[in-house]
Design a protein around this motif. Structure first.
Motif, PDB file in Angstrom:
ATOM      1  N   ALA A 187       0.838  -1.192   0.000  1.00 29.69           N
ATOM      2  CA  ALA A 187       0.000   0.000   0.000  1.00 29.69           C
ATOM      3  C   ALA A 187       0.873   1.241   0.000  1.00 29.69           C
ATOM      4  O   ALA A 187       2.019   1.215   0.463  1.00 29.69           O
ATOM      5  CB  ALA A 187      -0.919   0.007   1.211  1.00 29.69           C
ATOM      6  N   HIS A 188       0.331   2.299  -0.550  1.00 33.20           N
ATOM      7  CA  HIS A 188       0.975   3.604  -0.506  1.00 33.20           C
ATOM      8  C   HIS A 188      -0.050   4.594   0.011  1.00 33.20           C
ATOM      9  O   HIS A 188      -1.093   4.789  -0.620  1.00 33.20           O
ATOM     10  CB  HIS A 188       1.471   4.004  -1.897  1.00 33.20           C
ATOM     11  N   LEU A 189       0.212   5.156   1.174  1.00 35.01           N
ATOM     12  CA  LEU A 189      -0.718   6.073   1.844  1.00 35.01           C
ATOM     13  C   LEU A 189      -2.100   5.435   2.001  1.00 35.01           C
ATOM     14  O   LEU A 189      -3.129   6.067   1.805  1.00 35.01           O
ATOM     15  CB  LEU A 189      -0.804   7.407   1.101  1.00 35.01           C
ATOM     16  N   GLY A 190      -2.105   4.147   2.321  1.00 35.71           N
ATOM     17  CA  GLY A 190      -3.352   3.440   2.588  1.00 35.71           C
ATOM     18  C   GLY A 190      -4.034   2.849   1.374  1.00 35.71           C
ATOM     19  O   GLY A 190      -4.932   2.035   1.505  1.00 35.71           O
ATOM     20  N   ALA A 191      -3.616   3.248   0.172  1.00 31.57           N
ATOM     21  CA  ALA A 191      -4.251   2.743  -1.054  1.00 31.57           C
ATOM     22  C   ALA A 191      -3.444   1.569  -1.595  1.00 31.57           C
ATOM     23  O   ALA A 191      -2.206   1.605  -1.599  1.00 31.57           O
ATOM     24  CB  ALA A 191      -4.321   3.844  -2.096  1.00 31.57           C
ATOM     25  N   PRO A 192      -4.122   0.501  -2.068  1.00 32.77           N
ATOM     26  CA  PRO A 192      -3.391  -0.647  -2.618  1.00 32.77           C
ATOM     27  C   PRO A 192      -2.608  -0.261  -3.875  1.00 32.77           C
ATOM     28  O   PRO A 192      -3.077   0.523  -4.687  1.00 32.77           O
ATOM     29  CB  PRO A 192      -4.476  -1.664  -2.935  1.00 32.77           C
ATOM     30  N   VAL A 193      -1.408  -0.828  -3.997  1.00 34.07           N
ATOM     31  CA  VAL A 193      -0.571  -0.608  -5.178  1.00 34.07           C
ATOM     32  C   VAL A 193      -0.781  -1.800  -6.112  1.00 34.07           C
ATOM     33  O   VAL A 193      -0.517  -2.939  -5.723  1.00 34.07           O
ATOM     34  CB  VAL A 193       0.917  -0.494  -4.791  1.00 34.07           C
ATOM     35  N   PRO A 194      -1.297  -1.574  -7.350  1.00 33.10           N
ATOM     36  CA  PRO A 194      -1.525  -2.688  -8.283  1.00 33.10           C
ATOM     37  C   PRO A 194      -0.263  -3.519  -8.513  1.00 33.10           C
ATOM     38  O   PRO A 194       0.847  -2.992  -8.505  1.00 33.10           O
ATOM     39  CB  PRO A 194      -1.957  -1.978  -9.566  1.00 33.10           C
ATOM     40  N   LYS A 195      -0.476  -4.828  -8.701  1.00 31.61           N
ATOM     41  CA  LYS A 195       0.655  -5.752  -8.854  1.00 31.61           C
ATOM     42  C   LYS A 195       0.329  -6.793  -9.921  1.00 31.61           C
ATOM     43  O   LYS A 195      -0.748  -7.379  -9.909  1.00 31.61           O
ATOM     44  CB  LYS A 195       0.917  -6.440  -7.515  1.00 31.61           C
ATOM     45  N   PRO A 196       1.275  -7.049 -10.837  1.00 32.65           N
ATOM     46  CA  PRO A 196       1.053  -8.087 -11.851  1.00 32.65           C
ATOM     47  C   PRO A 196       0.997  -9.482 -11.221  1.00 32.65           C
ATOM     48  O   PRO A 196       1.606  -9.722 -10.181  1.00 32.65           O
ATOM     49  CB  PRO A 196       2.268  -7.973 -12.774  1.00 32.65           C
TER      50      PRO A 196
END
Length: 129
Positions: free
Chosen positions: A26-35
């Motif tokens: 996560a970045h600042l609470g938001a999920p970071v998309p991942k392949p």
């Protein structure tokens, strides 16, 4: 009697891994998309298995949590259980991809104006609330 042997053909589409899972940061609470690394294989009528590459079409049934693009492949976007389908000719198979998010201990720290003054030689104690 004449016997005709047909070349083997794909009888079933199999998606690997068997139970796909991915954990998002996560970045600042938001999920970071991942392949996600998903592969489609074809089970041939002679029992052999081959990797299906060019003639497979992939489709995510909910692009908000899991999407598919030619350039990125499958991309997990948010936690949940998401269905993805692989189609090869008339054959298809689908898998549920389990997506979780790494729990955060600290989302972020923010410096605020404070009357705290630290002097050289002192051993300050910092407490967080």
């Amino acid at each position: 009697m004449e016997v005709t042997i047909k070349p083997p053909s794909v009888s079933q589409v199999i998606i690997f891994p068997e139970k796909p899972t991915v954990e998002l940061s996560a970045h600042l609470g938001a999920p970071v998309p991942k392949p996600i690394d998903l592969q489609a294989y074809g089970l041939l009528t002679n029992g052999e298995m081959i990797k299906l590459e060019s003639d497979v079409t992939w489709e995510s049934l909910d692009d908000s949590g899991l999407s598919w693009s030619e350039s990125e492949g499958p991309l997990a976007k948010k936690p949940g259980s998401w269905k993805i389908k692989a189609t090869y000719g008339q054959l298809e198979n689908s898998k549920i991809v389990s997506v979780t998010q790494i729990p955060l201990a600290v989302d972020h720290l923010e410096a605020l104006v404070s009357p705290v003054v630290m002097r050289f030689g002192e051993t300050p104690t910092l407490s967080l609330q």
